[in-house]
Design a protein around this motif. Structure first.
Motif, PDB file in Angstrom:
ATOM      1  N   ARG A 151      38.028  40.770  55.479  1.00  0.00           N
ATOM      2  CA  ARG A 151      37.535  40.944  56.835  1.00  0.00           C
ATOM      3  C   ARG A 151      38.018  39.752  57.647  1.00  0.00           C
ATOM      4  N   VAL A 152      38.343  39.994  58.916  1.00  0.00           N
ATOM      5  CA  VAL A 152      38.869  38.883  59.696  1.00  0.00           C
ATOM      6  C   VAL A 152      37.778  37.836  59.879  1.00  0.00           C
ATOM      7  N   PHE A 153      38.187  36.596  59.856  1.00  0.00           N
ATOM      8  CA  PHE A 153      37.241  35.503  60.066  1.00  0.00           C
ATOM      9  C   PHE A 153      36.832  35.495  61.532  1.00  0.00           C
ATOM     10  N   GLY A 154      35.530  35.510  61.795  1.00  0.00           N
ATOM     11  CA  GLY A 154      35.054  35.418  63.174  1.00  0.00           C
ATOM     12  C   GLY A 154      35.477  36.585  64.051  1.00  0.00           C
ATOM     13  N   TYR A 155      35.207  37.820  63.562  1.00  0.00           N
ATOM     14  CA  TYR A 155      35.587  39.023  64.301  1.00  0.00           C
ATOM     15  C   TYR A 155      35.211  38.934  65.773  1.00  0.00           C
ATOM     16  N   TYR A 156      33.965  38.588  66.015  1.00  0.00           N
ATOM     17  CA  TYR A 156      33.456  38.610  67.369  1.00  0.00           C
ATOM     18  C   TYR A 156      34.227  37.635  68.262  1.00  0.00           C
ATOM     19  N   PHE A 157      34.544  36.469  67.703  1.00  0.00           N
ATOM     20  CA  PHE A 157      35.235  35.463  68.508  1.00  0.00           C
ATOM     21  C   PHE A 157      36.671  35.890  68.819  1.00  0.00           C
ATOM     22  N   VAL A 158      37.314  36.483  67.823  1.00  0.00           N
ATOM     23  CA  VAL A 158      38.685  36.923  68.074  1.00  0.00           C
ATOM     24  C   VAL A 158      38.693  38.006  69.147  1.00  0.00           C
TER      25      VAL A 158
ATOM     26  N   SER B  54      32.019  31.684  60.775  1.00  0.00           N
ATOM     27  CA  SER B  54      31.028  30.617  60.831  1.00  0.00           C
ATOM     28  C   SER B  54      30.959  30.122  62.262  1.00  0.00           C
ATOM     29  N   ASN B  55      29.782  30.250  62.849  1.00  0.00           N
ATOM     30  CA  ASN B  55      29.657  29.844  64.240  1.00  0.00           C
ATOM     31  C   ASN B  55      29.926  28.362  64.430  1.00  0.00           C
ATOM     32  N   VAL B  56      29.504  27.565  63.460  1.00  0.00           N
ATOM     33  CA  VAL B  56      29.725  26.131  63.588  1.00  0.00           C
ATOM     34  C   VAL B  56      31.213  25.852  63.723  1.00  0.00           C
ATOM     35  N   LEU B  57      31.971  26.471  62.813  1.00  0.00           N
ATOM     36  CA  LEU B  57      33.412  26.259  62.877  1.00  0.00           C
ATOM     37  C   LEU B  57      33.969  26.736  64.208  1.00  0.00           C
ATOM     38  N   GLU B  58      33.552  27.930  64.631  1.00  0.00           N
ATOM     39  CA  GLU B  58      34.092  28.478  65.874  1.00  0.00           C
ATOM     40  C   GLU B  58      33.858  27.519  67.034  1.00  0.00           C
ATOM     41  N   PHE B  59      32.628  27.015  67.115  1.00  0.00           N
ATOM     42  CA  PHE B  59      32.364  26.128  68.248  1.00  0.00           C
ATOM     43  C   PHE B  59      33.136  24.835  68.120  1.00  0.00           C
ATOM     44  N   THR B  60      33.264  24.345  66.898  1.00  0.00           N
ATOM     45  CA  THR B  60      34.043  23.112  66.731  1.00  0.00           C
ATOM     46  C   THR B  60      35.459  23.317  67.223  1.00  0.00           C
ATOM     47  N   TRP B  61      36.069  24.413  66.737  1.00  0.00           N
ATOM     48  CA  TRP B  61      37.462  24.522  67.121  1.00  0.00           C
ATOM     49  C   TRP B  61      37.661  25.130  68.503  1.00  0.00           C
ATOM     50  N   SER B  62      36.572  25.330  69.235  1.00  0.00           N
ATOM     51  CA  SER B  62      36.762  25.585  70.668  1.00  0.00           C
ATOM     52  C   SER B  62      36.575  24.292  71.443  1.00  0.00           C
TER      53      SER B  62
END
Ligand code: HEA
Ligand code: HEA
Ligand code: CUA
Ligand code: CU
Lengths: 545, 100, 231, 331
Positions: free
Chosen positions: A280-287, D62-70
């Motif tokens: 599954r893609v990592f962070g679907y929602y963010f992408v 992982s939300n933590v990662l997402e926010f970090t790399w934004s």
């Protein structure tokens, strides 16, 4: 498996349902229209590429010796116009998007099949006008049509080419319209927004840009044509008009247009990366949201092409900072693709090689975009080969790579045949190497100060130019190869399974090639996107085929 | 069909209002209100446009949120085009300093 | 009722295309399509509005002078004509909803007539511009009103350029609209619309109203820039 | 070290160094980021390559990662933005008292004129260590004045003036390019900038056949065109007194005040009625089409030179009307 396949071959599908010219030229089947587009954009790609080779040949030596100055100017103009408007903008959406959007949402066709066909005819009509303009007088304004050169000075076929691009614009608008309505209205039961493949999210975002940006370039070109014909004065400084107004209007479309070019390819890469790492893609929602973010913020940055054009200083500051905002969602995507590989089960099949190429080259192209968005640096490198390298890295290294990756990935679905895997990998490698050799030297050239659109140049720039030209011939081989083996495989390729990669997604749930109405019965979706936990990798894929 | 059928009286009323507003805007433009003239003209035009959109085009009665989203985003984008361009034009006038 | 469509049974529903599950889906798709198209139209005119805004800000004097030469009563009457046509369109959609065929046809014909009247008046106005040399091009000449600040020819020409570009684009949309309504009228005459199926009337109506709205803005922007009494 | 294979052009101006500094920072940053990403991809792809019996492990994100790399990239971007903007400000704010060069571009040549009157084509001589400001316009299409060694570039637009400035730091001969596509001989619209030691430069100046300073040329134009019939140097003229106009605020008829810069003077000559000076009638004739770009620049140079106290070499003190006391320049 062999028996299943041979039965499939006799089965009726969209390709063998009808034969004859009429059944193609008057078809309303989105899959056939996709193939019409495929044939025509390939044609234009090779013409544009041919011009590129001539450009590179001319630049082999500092003196302007191969062609005349005017010819050179026409070459890069037609190269730019054709590559941007007639190849890259329609490439992924009109071919892969057309083919896959209905399949991926479980519909029988796009919402407006006739409009879809009309869009292809707009494309062809625009293309014919531009080709005709090319043969009778050419066009020498640069793909940017800057005024007052285009309106008052150029004595080439600006009006005709402008109308060609104008008409072609409608093909974009109509495609975008179809996609948005289809995605809103025709999703299969159970296919909620949060289950939508990322390919569809990126096409949705692309369509938004096509719909809201393209009309602006359309009216701008109309004004240019009128200005040329009737001397309106709107862009003419001798009558009080402002040439920069043209630039604002042009880039209001043409900057977002670069996201029309990249977003669909990003969608392709998301599909490929998940499939070939079985995850599954990592962070679907963010992408998904990054696509929308790029589409929206992409409209806020256009004047970063005009930092030295004589804009007000404050506007330059605003557009510079906004340009950095649009880079954030792109960064999110790159990081998420990388993270998707983590603990996956990665295979090095051809589409995946292209996807790797995409990520790497897009990153480099994007990072150099950050140089350009920095005001102080842009002053030095704008209108030099640094910019040329920047956009080829993204457009050729990024989008074309993604497009080729997608073509390989969905080729079995489109044609019902497999392409030769080892040739595929070889071509991907050649493209990657040739590409870097062609365009990396241009970054250095640009920073050294070689201006773009130069027919002749000071001798100290020669070494890097020779490297670049050498690279472009390798690149040409790399592009010819897939064309050859795709054609070959249509006849001689191994028959493909319905789902040769064992990939997720509704398009793989129907037969290869799909029947005219796509699905025997409307599928009902009960799973999340990219449910690779439920789809173990196929034995056949694991081993070299 | 979940369609809303409006009474023809309503349409006629809206029509009358629109005609009156046209008359008013033409008349008011001949009265000196200073810079307010433009504002008034645009307000009246927007009022008329709103009536057409809401009643004639049935947006007021449709259950479809998407229609509104489409309208609002188109207007938003128009605003981007005009607004961000003006960051340049407000400062840079012909014959004025500002732009380099 | 949106689940699995049965292809065969559907062929009996008139007006339903094969790839839609049911009439409602088809209708929603068409009207969404039209609305989105109108969104792109806003941007299409938006380019000209930007040009207008910039030059009106820069060259207010010339824009005001140019605007005063436009024929205010005729412009106002033409606005009214368009509003009438919008009314007949709105009523015709209602007639279609109620299934009153003859009323529908009459209203559609009226709409077309109003549209043609509008275009005729527009043509008359343009013709006036020709005789006054207010058409951009080599023979452009803007006569000075004596009481005012001198007017720059080039800048005045920009006003008229935009006037022609904007009203011209609008007229083009009107012509297309008249064409569309011609087809719709014919279909209505043939009895193709029912209370269940009249989407074409509806979406053509949306288009017409939109064109009306554009004019609602063009009227004050072009005709009413500065009509204040001058002393 | 980079003589045979340079990575950047010679640095010959005061701004070149700061541009290169940011550039090198960005190169390092980009190299770091791309290498980091390539290494990650390679490691993941090899370490987790497909093998029989190993299944992928599903990870949702992982939300933590997402926010970090934004947020981290955003922060870095803001640093780049501010850094780039500062350089830009520097490049766009000419220091006071700079020598002025008038540039008229046309298809396909550069015509340059010094305040002292020297005219040059496709060649510009400047002294080391002196601020030089260019006031540029084009006769036809858009061109762009680009000197890589100075790291400056500015589009040159018909119908108005744009400016750029530099201070050369190193004697030598450098490329001058036209960087905005302008037609057939765009790539032939090149020239050179010759940076000289001040003494040499003086010698060059006096050696050249200057036909009077720009202001003086402008002055004769001024007389020839009859400007002086209205613009007299007392308060009697039908037009405003032009002495001390440049650099000051002008009160307009419609109530606005405007800074009188080159573009304002230009417009006042070509299109006088566009901005009426408060208290005057719109009687000044339109000179659009009657003066060439070069004559116009001379007129502008002359009007600029009409300071209450003559400023440097450009001044034309002979014209200062008697009775006006020289004052301290305000700037
Ligand atoms: C598909 C096409 C495409 C795409 C996607 C982009 C993307 C970007 N472009 Fe590019 N650009 C073009 C095509 C494209 N461009 C073209 C065709 C031109 C020239 C037109 C002409 O004049 O002919 C041009 C010109 C151009 C200019 C004008 C140059 C000039 O003429 O002076 C600028 C200036 O700001 C710019 C900036 C950017 C930026 C900031 C992005 C961003 O969107 C990039 C974002 C991506 C990344 C940043 C990489 C991934 C991020 C990470 C891995 C994060 C980690 C990084 C850090 C923490 C530092 N581009
Ligand atoms: C999608 C967009 C796209 C693509 C794919 C390409 C692809 C290529 N481009 Fe182009 N390029 C642009 C978009 C694109 N370009 C734009 C917008 C400009 C700016 C124009 C302007 O300034 O106005 C530009 C400008 C541009 C320049 C700068 C010209 C100048 O400023 O003077 C150069 C120079 O090297 C160049 C090179 C190349 C090369 C070598 C390729 C290669 O990738 C091409 C490889 C493909 C082939 C080589 C085809 C192979 C085919 C054959 C071998 C068969 C032979 C043909 C026939 C039988 C018909 N391009
Ligand atoms: Cu002048 Cu390019
Ligand atoms: Cu851009």
């Amino acid at each position: 498996m062999a028996t299943a396949v041979s039965i499939a071959a006799e089965r009726e599908h969209y390709l063998n349902k009808e034969y004859g010219i009429r059944s193609w030229l008057l078809t309303t089947d989105h899959k056939r229209i996709a193939l019409l587009y495929l044939a025509s954009i390939t044609f234009f790609f090779f013409i544009g590429g041919f011009f590129a080779l001539l450009i590179r040949l001319e630049l082999l030596t500092p003196a302007g010796d191969l062609v005349q100055a005017d010819t050179y100017n026409k070459l890069f103009t037609m190269h730019g116009v054709i590559m941007v408007f007639f190849f890259l903008i329609p490439a992924v959406p009109a071919v892969l998007g057309n083919f896959l959007v209905p399949l991926m949402i479980g519909a029988r066709d796009l919402a407006f099949p006739k409009i879809n066909l009309l869009s292809w005819y707009c494309y062809i009509a625009g293309g014919i006008l531009v080709l005709h303009a090319m043969l009778t007088g050419g066009l020498d304004t640069g793909w940017t049509f800057y005024t007052p050169f285009s309106t008052a000075f150029s004595n080439t076929a600006v009006v005709e080419a402008g109308l060609g691009v104008f008409i072609n614009g409608f093909s974009s608008i109509l495609t975008g319209l179809n996609f948005i309505v289809t995605i809103h209205r025709m999703r299969a039961p159970g296919l909620t927004w949060s289950r939508l493949p990322l390919f569809l999210w990126s096409h949705y975002a692309t369509s938004v840009i096509m719909l809201l940006g393209t009309p602006v370039i359309a009216i701008t070109l109309v004004l240019v044509v009128l200005e040329r014909a009737f001397h309106l004065g709107i862009f003419d400084p001798t009558r009080g008009g402002d040439p920069l107004l043209f630039q604002h209007l042009f880039w209001f479309y043409s900057h977002p247009a670069v996201y029309i070019m990249i977003l669909p390819s990003m969608g392709v890469v998301s599909e490929i990366v998940t499939c070939f790492s079985r995850k599954r893609v990592f962070g679907y929602y963010f992408v998904a949201m990054a696509s929308i973010g790029i589409a929206v913020i992409g409209f806020f940055v256009w004047a970063h092409h005009m930092f030295v054009a004589g804009m007000s200083l404050y506007a330059a500051l605003i557009f510079s900072i906004l340009s950095y905002l649009v880079a954030v969602p792109s960064a999110i995507k790159v990081f998420n693709w990388t993270a998707t590989l983590y603990k996956g089960s990665v295979s090095f099949s051809t589409p995946m090689l292209y996807a790797f190429g995409f990520i790497g080259l897009f990153t480099m192209g994007g990072l150099t975009g950050l140089f350009l968005a920095a005001l102080g640096i842009d002053v030095h490198v704008t209108d030099t080969y640094f910019v040329v390298a920047h956009f080829h890295y993204i457009m050729v290294g990024g989008t074309v790579m993604g497009y080729l990756g997608g073509m390989h990935y969905w080729w079995p679905k489109i044609s019902g045949r497999l392409y030769p895997e080892s040739w595929g990998r070889l071509a991907a490698l050649i493209v990657f190497l040739g590409f870097n050799l062609t365009f990396f030297p241009q970054f250095i050239l640009g920073y050294l100060g070689m201006p773009r659109r130069y027919w002749q140049y000071p001798p100290e720039f020669q070494v890097l130019n020779v490297l670049s030209t050498a690279g472009s011939t390798i690149l040409a081989v790399g592009y010819l190869l897939p064309m050859v083996y795709f054609l070959w495989s249509m006849r001689y390729g191994k028959l493909a399974d319905d789902n040769p990669w064992n990939a997720a997604g509704l398009e793989w749930k129907t037969t290869s090639p799909p029947p005219t109405f796509n699905f025997e019965e409307t599928p009902v979706v009960t799973w999340e996107a990219y449910n690779y936990n439920e789809l173990p990798a196929l034995e056949e894929v694991r081993v070299e085929r | 069909m979940s369609e809303h059928i409006l009474s023809s009286k309503l349409y006629w009323t809206i029509w009358a209002v629109l005609i009156c507003l046209t008359g008013i805007t033409a008349w008011v433009s001949t009265v000196d209100l200073g810079p307010l003239n433009t504002v008034v003209a645009l307000l009246i035009a927007s009022g008329k446009a709103l009536l057409v959109v809401l009643i004639f085009m049935h947006v007021k009665y449709t259950s479809e949120k998407l229609t509104r989203v489409v309208i609002i985003s188109a207007l938003f984008w128009l605003l981007i085009l005009l607004g961000l361009s003006l960051t340049d034009y407000f400062i840079r006038r012909p014959g004025l300093a500002g732009g380099a | 009722m949106s689940d699995s469509p049965a292809p065969l049974a559907l062929e009996h529903t008139p007006g339903l295309q094969h790839h839609f599950a049911d009439m409602e889906q088809q209708r929603n798709a068409s009207s969404l399509g039209m609305w989105i198209f109108l969104g792109t139209e806003i941007m299409f005119f938006g380019g000209m509005f930007l040009a207008y805004l910039v030059y009106r800000m820069w060259y207010f004097n010339e824009f005001a002078a140019g605007s005063r030469t436009l024929n205010l009563p005729i412009g106002a009457v033409n606005t009214a004509v368009l509003i009438c046509s919008s009314l007949t369109v709105a009523l015709s959609v209602r007639a279609a909803q109620l299934g009153k065929r003859m009323l529908l046809v009459t209203l559609l014909v009226l709409t077309i007539l109003f549209g043609l009247v509008f275009l005729g008046v527009k043509a008359y106005e343009w013709n006036e511009k020709f005789t006054e040399h207010h058409v951009p091009g080599y023979s452009f000449h803007f006569k000075q009103e004596s009481t005012e600040k001198p007017v720059d020819q080039g800048r005045a020409q920009i006003f008229f350029s935009l006037y022609f570009a904007m009203t011209g684009m609008h007229a083009l949309h009107m012509i297309i609209g008249v064409g569309i309504f011609g087809v719709i009228t014919w279909m209505a005459w043939r009895g193709r619309f029912t209370p269940e199926y009249h989407t074409p009337v509806e979406i053509a109506g949306l288009y017409w109203h939109f064109v009306d709205i554009v004019w609602i803005y063009l009227f004050p922007l072009l005709y009413l820039i500065d009509r204040r009494p001058h002393g | 070290m980079f003589d045979n294979f340079p990575l950047w052009p010679v640095r010959a101006s005061t701004t070149a160094g700061s541009v290169d500094a940011l550039y090198i920072f960005l190169v390092l940053l980009s190299a770091f980021m791309s290498v980091a990403i390539f290494i990650m991809i390679t490691i993941f792809a090899l370490r987790y390559r497909r093998r029989a019996g190993r299944e992928a492990e599903q990870i949702d994100g992982s939300n933590v990662l997402e926010f970090t790399w934004s947020i981290v990239p955003l922060a870095i971007f803001m640093v780049i933005f501010v850094w780039g903007a500062r350089i830009f400000f520097l490049e766009r704010t000419p220091p006071r008292g700079a020598a002025e060069i008038y540039v008229v571009a046309k298809q396909w040549m550069w015509k340059l004129q010094h305040e002292e009157g020297q005219r040059e084509i496709n060649e510009l001589h400047v002294p080391v260590g002196r601020d030089v400001r260019m006031i540029m316009t084009s006769q036809d299409v858009i061109h762009s004045f680009y000197v890589p060694a100075f790291r400056i570039k500015q589009d040159v637009i018909p119908g108005r003036y744009t400016t750029a400035w530099f201070r050369a730091t190193r004697p030598g001969t450098y490329h001058l390019f036209c960087a905005e596509y302008c037609g057939t001989q765009h790539s032939g619209m090149i020239g050179q900038v010759v940076v000289m030691e001040p003494a040499q430069y003086q010698a060059w100046l006096t050696g050249g056949a200057a036909s009077g300073s720009m202001a003086a040329n402008g002055q004769s134009m001024f007389l020839q065109l009859g400007c002086n019939t209205c613009h007299r140097f007392d308060t009697q003229g039908r037009g405003p007194d032009l002495v001390g106009l440049f650099g000051n605020k002008v009160q307009l008829e419609d109530g606005r005040t405007i800074a009188a810069d080159e573009n304002y003077i230009r417009e006042s000559i070509l299109n006088p009625s566009a901005k009426l000076v408060s208290g005057f009638k719109p009687i000044m004739p339109v000179f659009q089409g009657l003066v060439s770009e070069e004559q116009l620049t001379a007129l502008v140079a002359y009007v600029k030179s009409l300071t209450p106290q003559a400023s440097g070499a450009a001044g034309s003190p002979s014209l200062i009307s008697p009775g006006k006391q020289p004052q301290e320049p305000k700037e």
